[in-house]
Design an enzyme around this catalytic site. Structure first.
Site, PDB file in Angstrom:
ATOM      1  N   ARG A  72      29.421 -90.036  31.748  1.00 58.16           N
ATOM      2  CA  ARG A  72      28.304 -90.007  32.872  1.00 58.16           C
ATOM      3  C   ARG A  72      27.543 -91.301  32.768  1.00 58.16           C
ATOM      4  O   ARG A  72      27.117 -91.772  33.809  1.00 58.16           O
ATOM      5  CB  ARG A  72      27.575 -88.788  32.651  1.00 58.16           C
ATOM      6  CG  ARG A  72      27.776 -87.702  33.513  1.00 58.16           C
ATOM      7  CD  ARG A  72      26.921 -86.660  33.509  1.00 58.16           C
ATOM      8  NE  ARG A  72      26.612 -86.422  32.237  1.00 58.16           N
ATOM      9  CZ  ARG A  72      26.006 -85.216  31.674  1.00 58.16           C
ATOM     10  NH1 ARG A  72      25.628 -84.346  32.469  1.00 58.16           N
ATOM     11  NH2 ARG A  72      25.796 -84.978  30.329  1.00 58.16           N
ATOM     12  N   LYS A 178      39.310 -78.687  19.220  1.00 56.51           N
ATOM     13  CA  LYS A 178      38.877 -77.241  18.686  1.00 56.51           C
ATOM     14  C   LYS A 178      37.299 -77.156  19.287  1.00 56.51           C
ATOM     15  O   LYS A 178      36.763 -78.258  19.407  1.00 56.51           O
ATOM     16  CB  LYS A 178      38.873 -77.213  17.287  1.00 56.51           C
ATOM     17  CG  LYS A 178      37.867 -77.862  16.631  1.00 56.51           C
ATOM     18  CD  LYS A 178      37.944 -77.115  15.061  1.00 56.51           C
ATOM     19  CE  LYS A 178      37.099 -76.193  14.927  1.00 56.51           C
ATOM     20  NZ  LYS A 178      35.854 -76.495  14.336  1.00 56.51           N
ATOM     21  N   ASP A 207      44.290 -80.057  15.561  1.00 52.22           N
ATOM     22  CA  ASP A 207      43.383 -79.462  14.492  1.00 52.22           C
ATOM     23  C   ASP A 207      43.517 -80.816  13.467  1.00 52.22           C
ATOM     24  O   ASP A 207      44.573 -80.940  12.918  1.00 52.22           O
ATOM     25  CB  ASP A 207      44.287 -78.395  13.890  1.00 52.22           C
ATOM     26  CG  ASP A 207      43.346 -77.577  12.713  1.00 52.22           C
ATOM     27  OD1 ASP A 207      43.001 -78.540  11.979  1.00 52.22           O
ATOM     28  OD2 ASP A 207      43.307 -76.493  12.760  1.00 52.22           O
ATOM     29  N   HIS A 208      42.383 -81.276  13.241  1.00 47.43           N
ATOM     30  CA  HIS A 208      42.316 -82.512  12.552  1.00 47.43           C
ATOM     31  C   HIS A 208      42.652 -82.172  11.113  1.00 47.43           C
ATOM     32  O   HIS A 208      43.107 -83.230  10.481  1.00 47.43           O
ATOM     33  CB  HIS A 208      41.086 -83.209  12.740  1.00 47.43           C
ATOM     34  CG  HIS A 208      39.838 -82.847  11.806  1.00 47.43           C
ATOM     35  ND1 HIS A 208      39.259 -81.699  11.905  1.00 47.43           N
ATOM     36  CD2 HIS A 208      39.631 -83.018  10.486  1.00 47.43           C
ATOM     37  CE1 HIS A 208      38.326 -81.409  11.013  1.00 47.43           C
ATOM     38  NE2 HIS A 208      38.560 -82.129  10.002  1.00 47.43           N
ATOM     39  N   HIS A 270      41.511 -74.349  10.801  1.00 46.78           N
ATOM     40  CA  HIS A 270      41.968 -75.356   9.762  1.00 46.78           C
ATOM     41  C   HIS A 270      42.581 -74.654   8.553  1.00 46.78           C
ATOM     42  O   HIS A 270      43.649 -74.898   7.768  1.00 46.78           O
ATOM     43  CB  HIS A 270      40.692 -76.054   8.924  1.00 46.78           C
ATOM     44  CG  HIS A 270      39.997 -76.855  10.085  1.00 46.78           C
ATOM     45  ND1 HIS A 270      40.691 -77.488  11.119  1.00 46.78           N
ATOM     46  CD2 HIS A 270      38.556 -77.150  10.383  1.00 46.78           C
ATOM     47  CE1 HIS A 270      39.686 -78.000  11.764  1.00 46.78           C
ATOM     48  NE2 HIS A 270      38.441 -77.901  11.339  1.00 46.78           N
TER      49      HIS A 270
HETATM   50  C1  BG6 Z   1      35.116 -79.223  11.334  1.00 45.24           C
HETATM   51  C2  BG6 Z   1      34.090 -78.246  11.894  1.00 45.24           C
HETATM   52  O1  BG6 Z   1      36.253 -78.808  12.419  1.00 45.24           O
HETATM   53  O2  BG6 Z   1      35.597 -79.761  10.322  1.00 45.24           O
HETATM   54  C3  BG6 Z   1      32.907 -78.799  10.785  1.00 45.24           C
HETATM   55  O3  BG6 Z   1      33.475 -77.915  12.858  1.00 45.24           O
HETATM   56  C4  BG6 Z   1      33.466 -79.390   9.275  1.00 45.24           C
HETATM   57  O4  BG6 Z   1      31.871 -77.814  10.759  1.00 45.24           O
HETATM   58  C5  BG6 Z   1      34.885 -80.085   9.529  1.00 45.24           C
HETATM   59  O5  BG6 Z   1      32.484 -79.723   8.714  1.00 45.24           O
HETATM   60  C6  BG6 Z   1      35.311 -80.207   7.905  1.00 45.24           C
HETATM   61  O6  BG6 Z   1      36.007 -81.242   8.458  1.00 45.24           O
HETATM   62  P1  BG6 Z   1      36.538 -82.224   7.089  1.00 45.24           P
HETATM   63  O7  BG6 Z   1      37.812 -82.998   7.522  1.00 45.24           O
HETATM   64  O8  BG6 Z   1      35.284 -83.198   6.798  1.00 45.24           O
HETATM   65  O9  BG6 Z   1      37.071 -81.284   5.873  1.00 45.24           O
END
Ligand code: BG6
Length: 522
Positions: A72, A178, A207-208, A270
């Site tokens: 925006r 997510k 999902d990272h 995760h």
């Molecule tokens: C995210 C959560 O998906 O993953 C966060 O919303 C969390 O709350 C994070 O801190 C953790 O990711 P990583 O890669 O730091 O383990």
């Protein structure tokens, strides 16, 4: 940079050099424009642009590549590029060189619009035509929804109405961030909505955790080696512990987190990804559906709990004030945008069973928490003890059993603990450890965790993305826990101090089974 002369423990340069030779090498993806919704947000500056920059450094992007930031804030292309000039310096995980950043920077465009306003998506369509003409991206577009989750359906509906999802002149794919729903019903509704607008193979639910090297390595470790698979089952494994401990609290995300809580935030996504990779059967091939079929089977075999079991097998916690890494931390209830009488959990522990031939009777214990003593994510597989006869007179029962620990982060690696004879005239056993550390073996890789996922989505490989059935299977397991927790509010919150190892009840959960958590030392 990788240094091929560095060996594991620095001892054997030849071994290390052989080990780091890649078996397959990546080639650049084809032409593509990546459109980022939420281009002014945190995810974009912290992860997405630095990840795209890393892909470029690795020569994994096509020359016919572009990024369109959609947001925006009033800005032109130049204004957006200047904003990113400052941000990339702060958030890049690799060195920012003038030439490489220039290459990417001139391929970054901005589309200023509010997606609630009429005409916003037509404007995006015009921008895409212009970018395509300038950059030759051949109609291939990857839309990245880095927006608040309530807009996912809305944005895709409007993309479709503006005919931007039609794959007539190139591919059109959508990455959905997510959280994918906040319970089973909303996840189903979102899947239904998206699948009414797109084909499943156009949807990339990200999902990272699957972008992490150590997580991707689980499959390689299990299936590219012959020696682990035969013992990877209920005959040899006593139990599995998965820990995701974070030292951070909720930082600036109180608004989102207080409505979500640790369970929704981390478990059906995760943690269940980790469980599915540890628990799955070998897929018949590495194509997306073969792998995801096996993962989905594990998720479907996770036994949903009865209300009675929820009470016995789950623990929730919320942090009170304390010291984390020598810094004073206020209680969760005093975090910005958190209700002063919040009942939201910042810690979860639970015991799950996978009801299938491989895993029946092997508990999977998991725990996740914020404001803990130490930051680490690990998967620890504890093996059964050997028969006692041979070592009847040695204190073997005091030895820790064999444990294989996958250190997901931050000290990435794998270690195996076993018993060895302590040198001396009598037989005494001691616990020793064999360690593999990524940093020693491969040097450190400058990654944000999003590189592989973006690359795969552009290449059309959905293996590391969640399918609709996987998301729903995850929520099915979590739903009864949420129901019981909602009907029985916690009695004693806060129940663990920031900087501790979590609530006492979590220790009792394992003590009931004559087991104990691995230590979380600050
Ligand atoms: C995210 C959560 O998906 O993953 C966060 O919303 C969390 O709350 C994070 O801190 C953790 O990711 P990583 O890669 O730091 O383990």
């Amino acid at each position: 940079m990788n240094d091929p002369t560095r060996a594991a423990g620095g001892k054997d340069a030849k071994t290390a050099a052989r080990a780091i030779e890649p078996i397959t090498s990546g080639k650049p993806v084809g032409p593509c424009t990546v459109v980022i919704f939420g281009a002014g947000g945190d995810l974009t500056k912290r992860k997405l642009i630095p990840a795209i920059y890393n892909l470029q450094r690795e020569n994994l992007l096509s020359n016919e590549f572009a990024v369109v930031g959609f947001a925006r804030a009033p800005m032109a292309d130049d204004g957006y590029r200047e904003k990113l000039d400052a941000e990339i310096k702060k958030f890049a995980t690799s060195e920012v060189t003038g030439e490489q950043w220039k290459w990417l920077r001139e391929r970054i465009y901005y589309c200023q619009a509010d997606f609630n306003e009429p005409g916003a998506f037509e404007k995006l369509g015009e921008t895409l035509k212009k970018v395509d003409a300038e950059r030759g991206t051949r109609g291939n577009v990857l839309f990245y929804l880095a927006t608040a989750p309530e807009f996912f359906g809305d944005v895709v509906r409007k993309l479709q109405a503006a005919k931007l999802t039609q794959q007539t002149g190139g591919f059109r794919r959508v990455i959905v961030e997510k959280p994918f729903g906040r319970d089973l019903d909303s996840a189903r509704a979102l899947n239904k909505e998206l699948l009414g607008l797109l084909e499943e193979n156009q949807i990339y639910r990200i999902d990272h955790y699957l972008g992490k090297e150590t997580v991707q390595n689980i499959m390689v470790f299990r299936f590219a080696n012959g020696i682990f698979e035969p013992i990877w089952n209920r005959r040899y494994v006593d139990h599995v512990q998965i820990t995701v401990a974070e030292t951070v609290g909720v930082e600036t995300r109180g608004d989102y987190y207080d409505k979500s809580g640790a369970l929704r935030d981390m478990v059906p996504n995760h943690i269940f990804q980790l469980i599915s990779l540890v628990g799955m059967e070998p897929p018949i091939s590495f194509d997306a559906d073969s792998v995801r079929d096996e993962q989905a089977k594990v998720l479907r075999a996770l036994q949903p709990m009865t209300p009675e079991e929820v009470l016995q097998r789950t623990v929730r916690g919320q942090y009170g004030e304390g010291m984390v890494c020598n810094k004073k931390v206020a209680s969760y209830r005093r975090e910005p945008k958190v209700a002063p009488d919040s009942r939201t959990e910042t810690y979860v522990a639970m015991k799950l069973n996978i009801d299938n031939w491989r895993w029946t009777g092997v508990p999977f214990y998991l725990r996740v928490g914020k404001a803990m003593a130490k930051r680490f994510t690990e998967i620890a597989i504890t093996f059964k003890r050997p028969p006692f006869t041979l070592f009847r007179d040695t204190p073997i029962d005091r030895l820790t059993p064999n444990q294989l620990v996958i250190n997901v982060q931050p000290d990435e690696g794998i270690s195996l603990g076993f018993g060895a004879k302590v040198p001396g005239a009598t037989v005494r056993l001691g616990g020793v450890q064999m360690d593999f550390r990524y940093a020693d073996q491969f040097g450190s890789t400058p990654s944000t965790g999003y590189e592989r996922l973006l690359y795969d989505a552009m290449a059309g490989d959905a293996t590391l993305f969640q399918r609709a059935d996987m998301v729903e299977a995850g929520w099915k397991v979590v739903a009864p826990v949420l129901d019981v927790w909602n009907s029985l509010p916690p009695r004693t919150f806060p129940n663990y101090a920031a900087g501790s190892a979590g609530p006492r009840e979590a220790d009792e959960l394992l003590a009931k089974d004559q087991r104990a958590w691995r230590a979380i030392d600050g």
